[in-house]
Motif scaffolding. Structure first.
Motif, PDB file in Angstrom:
ATOM      1  N   PHE A  74      44.208  34.982  30.798  1.00  0.00           N
ATOM      2  CA  PHE A  74      43.623  33.728  31.277  1.00  0.00           C
ATOM      3  C   PHE A  74      44.704  32.812  31.845  1.00  0.00           C
ATOM      4  O   PHE A  74      44.496  32.134  32.856  1.00  0.00           O
ATOM      5  N   ASP A  75      45.853  32.785  31.213  1.00  0.00           N
ATOM      6  CA  ASP A  75      46.927  31.877  31.612  1.00  0.00           C
ATOM      7  C   ASP A  75      47.704  32.349  32.837  1.00  0.00           C
ATOM      8  O   ASP A  75      48.424  31.557  33.458  1.00  0.00           O
ATOM      9  N   TYR A  76      47.593  33.627  33.175  1.00  0.00           N
ATOM     10  CA  TYR A  76      48.425  34.203  34.244  1.00  0.00           C
ATOM     11  C   TYR A  76      48.174  33.493  35.583  1.00  0.00           C
ATOM     12  O   TYR A  76      47.033  33.361  36.029  1.00  0.00           O
ATOM     13  N   ARG A  77      49.239  33.060  36.220  1.00  0.00           N
ATOM     14  CA  ARG A  77      49.136  32.317  37.479  1.00  0.00           C
ATOM     15  C   ARG A  77      49.138  33.285  38.669  1.00  0.00           C
ATOM     16  O   ARG A  77      50.085  33.361  39.446  1.00  0.00           O
ATOM     17  N   PHE A  78      48.052  34.028  38.806  1.00  0.00           N
ATOM     18  CA  PHE A  78      47.987  35.005  39.887  1.00  0.00           C
ATOM     19  C   PHE A  78      47.813  34.302  41.233  1.00  0.00           C
ATOM     20  O   PHE A  78      47.405  33.141  41.318  1.00  0.00           O
ATOM     21  N   SER A  79      48.137  35.037  42.282  1.00  0.00           N
ATOM     22  CA  SER A  79      47.980  34.513  43.635  1.00  0.00           C
ATOM     23  C   SER A  79      47.090  35.467  44.422  1.00  0.00           C
ATOM     24  O   SER A  79      46.629  36.498  43.902  1.00  0.00           O
ATOM     25  N   GLY A  80      46.866  35.155  45.696  1.00  0.00           N
ATOM     26  CA  GLY A  80      46.040  36.008  46.534  1.00  0.00           C
ATOM     27  C   GLY A  80      46.596  37.403  46.687  1.00  0.00           C
ATOM     28  O   GLY A  80      45.848  38.348  46.986  1.00  0.00           O
ATOM     29  N   ARG A  81      47.893  37.568  46.450  1.00  0.00           N
ATOM     30  CA  ARG A  81      48.503  38.903  46.585  1.00  0.00           C
ATOM     31  C   ARG A  81      47.998  39.875  45.530  1.00  0.00           C
ATOM     32  O   ARG A  81      48.067  41.079  45.722  1.00  0.00           O
ATOM     33  N   GLN A  82      47.522  39.361  44.416  1.00  0.00           N
ATOM     34  CA  GLN A  82      47.007  40.235  43.359  1.00  0.00           C
ATOM     35  C   GLN A  82      45.501  40.526  43.494  1.00  0.00           C
ATOM     36  O   GLN A  82      44.944  41.296  42.724  1.00  0.00           O
ATOM     37  N   LEU A  83      44.842  39.922  44.497  1.00  0.00           N
ATOM     38  CA  LEU A  83      43.401  40.097  44.656  1.00  0.00           C
ATOM     39  C   LEU A  83      43.072  41.215  45.639  1.00  0.00           C
ATOM     40  O   LEU A  83      43.873  41.546  46.519  1.00  0.00           O
ATOM     41  N   SER A  84      41.891  41.778  45.467  1.00  0.00           N
ATOM     42  CA  SER A  84      41.412  42.806  46.379  1.00  0.00           C
ATOM     43  C   SER A  84      41.245  42.217  47.782  1.00  0.00           C
ATOM     44  O   SER A  84      40.694  41.133  47.959  1.00  0.00           O
ATOM     45  N   THR A  85      41.701  42.946  48.780  1.00  0.00           N
ATOM     46  CA  THR A  85      41.539  42.484  50.159  1.00  0.00           C
ATOM     47  C   THR A  85      40.134  42.785  50.687  1.00  0.00           C
ATOM     48  O   THR A  85      39.822  42.463  51.834  1.00  0.00           O
ATOM     49  N   TRP A  86      39.304  43.379  49.824  1.00  0.00           N
ATOM     50  CA  TRP A  86      37.924  43.664  50.218  1.00  0.00           C
ATOM     51  C   TRP A  86      36.969  42.551  49.787  1.00  0.00           C
ATOM     52  O   TRP A  86      35.973  42.291  50.470  1.00  0.00           O
ATOM     53  N   ASP A  87      37.264  41.916  48.645  1.00  0.00           N
ATOM     54  CA  ASP A  87      36.335  40.868  48.200  1.00  0.00           C
ATOM     55  C   ASP A  87      37.027  39.604  47.694  1.00  0.00           C
ATOM     56  O   ASP A  87      36.363  38.633  47.370  1.00  0.00           O
ATOM     57  N   TRP A  88      38.343  39.583  47.587  1.00  0.00           N
ATOM     58  CA  TRP A  88      39.089  38.420  47.118  1.00  0.00           C
ATOM     59  C   TRP A  88      38.514  37.891  45.808  1.00  0.00           C
ATOM     60  O   TRP A  88      38.446  36.695  45.565  1.00  0.00           O
ATOM     61  N   PHE A  89      38.118  38.828  44.974  1.00  0.00           N
ATOM     62  CA  PHE A  89      37.549  38.489  43.673  1.00  0.00           C
ATOM     63  C   PHE A  89      38.123  39.401  42.579  1.00  0.00           C
ATOM     64  O   PHE A  89      38.666  38.931  41.597  1.00  0.00           O
ATOM     65  N   HIS A  90      37.988  40.702  42.782  1.00  0.00           N
ATOM     66  CA  HIS A  90      38.538  41.652  41.821  1.00  0.00           C
ATOM     67  C   HIS A  90      40.043  41.824  42.035  1.00  0.00           C
ATOM     68  O   HIS A  90      40.540  41.577  43.136  1.00  0.00           O
ATOM     69  N   PRO A  91      40.766  42.266  40.995  1.00  0.00           N
ATOM     70  CA  PRO A  91      42.194  42.556  41.197  1.00  0.00           C
ATOM     71  C   PRO A  91      42.371  43.756  42.130  1.00  0.00           C
ATOM     72  O   PRO A  91      41.645  44.751  42.028  1.00  0.00           O
ATOM     73  N   GLY A  92      43.333  43.629  43.028  1.00  0.00           N
ATOM     74  CA  GLY A  92      43.728  44.783  43.818  1.00  0.00           C
ATOM     75  C   GLY A  92      44.703  45.627  42.999  1.00  0.00           C
ATOM     76  O   GLY A  92      44.896  45.378  41.797  1.00  0.00           O
ATOM     77  N   ALA A  93      45.345  46.598  43.630  1.00  0.00           N
ATOM     78  CA  ALA A  93      46.296  47.433  42.900  1.00  0.00           C
ATOM     79  C   ALA A  93      47.417  46.591  42.305  1.00  0.00           C
ATOM     80  O   ALA A  93      47.876  46.835  41.180  1.00  0.00           O
ATOM     81  N   GLY A  94      47.853  45.553  43.039  1.00  0.00           N
ATOM     82  CA  GLY A  94      48.908  44.677  42.515  1.00  0.00           C
ATOM     83  C   GLY A  94      48.446  43.907  41.293  1.00  0.00           C
ATOM     84  O   GLY A  94      49.195  43.724  40.328  1.00  0.00           O
ATOM     85  N   GLY A  95      47.206  43.442  41.312  1.00  0.00           N
ATOM     86  CA  GLY A  95      46.661  42.744  40.148  1.00  0.00           C
ATOM     87  C   GLY A  95      46.486  43.668  38.962  1.00  0.00           C
ATOM     88  O   GLY A  95      46.718  43.268  37.803  1.00  0.00           O
ATOM     89  N   GLN A  96      46.074  44.902  39.221  1.00  0.00           N
ATOM     90  CA  GLN A  96      45.942  45.885  38.145  1.00  0.00           C
ATOM     91  C   GLN A  96      47.301  46.157  37.497  1.00  0.00           C
ATOM     92  O   GLN A  96      47.399  46.280  36.271  1.00  0.00           O
ATOM     93  N   LYS A  97      48.325  46.212  38.293  1.00  0.00           N
ATOM     94  CA  LYS A  97      49.680  46.427  37.754  1.00  0.00           C
ATOM     95  C   LYS A  97      50.096  45.278  36.845  1.00  0.00           C
ATOM     96  O   LYS A  97      50.683  45.495  35.769  1.00  0.00           O
TER      97      LYS A  97
END
Length: 300
Positions: free
Chosen positions: A262-285
């Motif tokens: 919850f606290d993680y300060r993710f950015s758009g780079r960690q989001l899926s480029t298909w829906d900008w909602f789910h984590p992409g591969a970078g977010g999964q990592k």
């Protein structure tokens, strides 16, 4: 007159009372010795119950069962509207993600199971637990709850009490069947930050119009007070969900709750480029890294 002999009767002896007192004293002594031991210490049948050992958390589980929703199955992480389990933070095989199974399990193909389902709510967790029990994993991971808050409207969000009850029932069921299995529980991600980061992408906002997480993402550019209040209500519910997860998990010595998701300060780079909602591969990592730190942390 002829004397009639009477039957011979033994003379009464006055030792009954003394004998009774002797038996009582002996019984009391026996009870004392049993309870306290010959050396005066507490014996095995004393009133004090033996102290149970606190279960020890293992940092190297040999098998993993992953439970949860679309995040854990890697939805939209590789291609549009598709699951991509190979990049799952929990059980993925893609070395770029370096999943938990890849890091912890010697034979992940045979000893890790992804039982998460796209669209799952907390009410679906008991069924996933039942499926996990049949595999007898040493570690169960749980990441679920975003869909309970991501409803068409705020009124449709899962009530916190029901959320807590379903999670408690799931954990109780798991613990009864697998008393030594460890449980890692990730917090529900911060959906308000998701709105804040995703709305920076014009294409992402167009995709959100298809109905993704309406309670939070509807009308992403609307900054009026009603819209802000709606988003605040969703975030408040997520915070309440996480408090419930922490509370229930905290009562189980073999359960670890991870607030860092919850606290993680993710950015758009960690989001899926298909829906900008789910984590992409970078977010999964990143999710895999956060979980690994908590699971391998030594007890203090």
């Amino acid at each position: 007159m002829t004397r009639i002999d009477r039957p011979c009767r033994p003379r009464r002896r006055r030792f009954g009372h003394r004998f009774s007192r002797t038996v009582t004293a002996a019984a009391a002594l026996l009870i004392t010795l049993t309870a306290c031991g010959a050396d005066g210490t507490a014996g095995p049948h004393s009133g004090a119950s033996p102290k149970r050992k606190t279960p020890v958390w293992r940092t190297d589980p040999d098998s993993i069962a992953a439970l949860g929703d679309s995040i854990t199955v890697g939805f939209d992480a590789c291609t549009v509207l598709s699951e991509c389990r190979e990049v799952s933070w929990a059980t993925g095989t893609d070395p770029r993600v370096d999943s938990l199974a890849h890091r912890l399990v010697k034979r992940p193909a045979a000893h890790s199971w992804n039982l998460a389902r796209t669209g799952a709510l907390m009410s679906d967790l008991p069924g996933q637990v039942a499926a996990a029990v049949r595999r007898k994993p040493e570690l169960v991971t749980v990441l679920i709850g975003a869909n309970d808050a991501c409803r068409p409207t705020t009124d449709a969000m899962t009530p916190t009490a029901a959320f807590r009850a379903d999670f408690a029932r799931s954990l109780t069921s798991l613990r009864r069947a697998l008393p030594h299995t460890q449980v890692y529980v990730a917090s529900v991600p911060d959906l308000l930050r998701l709105w804040s980061e995703g709305r920076k992408n014009p294409l992402g906002k167009e995709v959100w119009k298809l109905g993704i997480c309406g309670s939070m993402l509807r009308d992403p550019d609307d900054l009026t007070k009603p819209a802000q209040d709606r988003r605040a209500a969703v975030r408040s519910r997520v915070v309440a969900y996480n408090a419930a997860l922490a509370e229930v998990c905290g009562k189980d010595p073999l359960c670890r709750f991870d607030r860092s998701v919850f606290d993680y300060r993710f950015s758009g780079r960690q989001l899926s480029t298909w829906d900008w909602f789910h984590p992409g591969a970078g977010g999964q990592k990143e999710l895999a890294e956060l979980a690994f730190k908590v699971i391998t942390r030594k007890e203090s």
